[in-house]
Design a protein around this motif. Structure first.
Motif, mmCIF file in Angstrom:
data_model
loop_
_atom_site.group_PDB
_atom_site.id
_atom_site.type_symbol
_atom_site.label_atom_id
_atom_site.label_comp_id
_atom_site.label_asym_id
_atom_site.label_seq_id
_atom_site.Cartn_x
_atom_site.Cartn_y
_atom_site.Cartn_z
ATOM 1 N N SER A 5 -12.423 8.236 12.089
ATOM 2 C CA SER A 5 -12.223 7.581 10.805
ATOM 3 C C SER A 5 -10.772 7.757 10.371
ATOM 4 O O SER A 5 -9.981 8.448 11.017
ATOM 5 N N ILE A 6 -10.429 7.158 9.263
ATOM 6 C CA ILE A 6 -9.070 7.258 8.731
ATOM 7 C C ILE A 6 -8.738 8.705 8.377
ATOM 8 O O ILE A 6 -7.595 9.138 8.507
ATOM 9 N N TRP A 7 -9.730 9.474 7.965
ATOM 10 C CA TRP A 7 -9.492 10.871 7.599
ATOM 11 C C TRP A 7 -9.104 11.704 8.816
ATOM 12 O O TRP A 7 -8.257 12.593 8.721
ATOM 13 N N HIS A 8 -9.702 11.416 9.953
ATOM 14 C CA HIS A 8 -9.317 12.127 11.175
ATOM 15 C C HIS A 8 -7.846 11.864 11.506
ATOM 16 O O HIS A 8 -7.100 12.782 11.847
ATOM 17 N N TRP A 9 -7.434 10.599 11.419
ATOM 18 C CA TRP A 9 -6.059 10.242 11.749
ATOM 19 C C TRP A 9 -5.074 10.826 10.742
ATOM 20 O O TRP A 9 -3.963 11.221 11.108
ATOM 21 N N LEU A 10 -5.457 10.894 9.465
ATOM 22 C CA LEU A 10 -4.578 11.495 8.457
ATOM 23 C C LEU A 10 -4.398 12.992 8.700
ATOM 24 O O LEU A 10 -3.295 13.529 8.534
ATOM 25 N N ILE A 11 -5.451 13.659 9.114
ATOM 26 C CA ILE A 11 -5.346 15.089 9.423
ATOM 27 C C ILE A 11 -4.457 15.303 10.644
ATOM 28 O O ILE A 11 -3.600 16.194 10.657
#
Length: 79
Positions: A5-11
């Protein structure tokens, strides 16, 4: 579960920024952009210049006859 998800990529992005820093990432980006631009220009030209003669194997371009008699001390010690 199989996709990110986008949260994985932001982390992941936050960790990369913490490890490398923004200045180093900026330098890497500009170097990569310059390399891509140079590659595109080379492909667009499509021709190689035949004005300059190729150096003989084992000889550096622009090397004179006097340089051939020079002995490299480090190479002699290693060999």
């Amino acid at each position: 579960m199989g996709s990110f998800s986008i949260w994985h990529w932001l982390i992941v992005l936050a960790i990369v920024v913490l490890v490398f820093g923004t200045k180093k990432l900026k330098n890497i980006g500009s170097d990569l952009g310059g390399a891509v631009k140079g590659f595109k220009d080379g492909v667009k030209d499509g021709s190689t210049s035949t004005d300059t003669p190729a150096a003989a194997p084992g000889q550096v371009a622009g090397q004179t006859a006097a340089d051939k008699t020079t002995i490299d001390v480090e190479a002699k010690q290693k060999g």
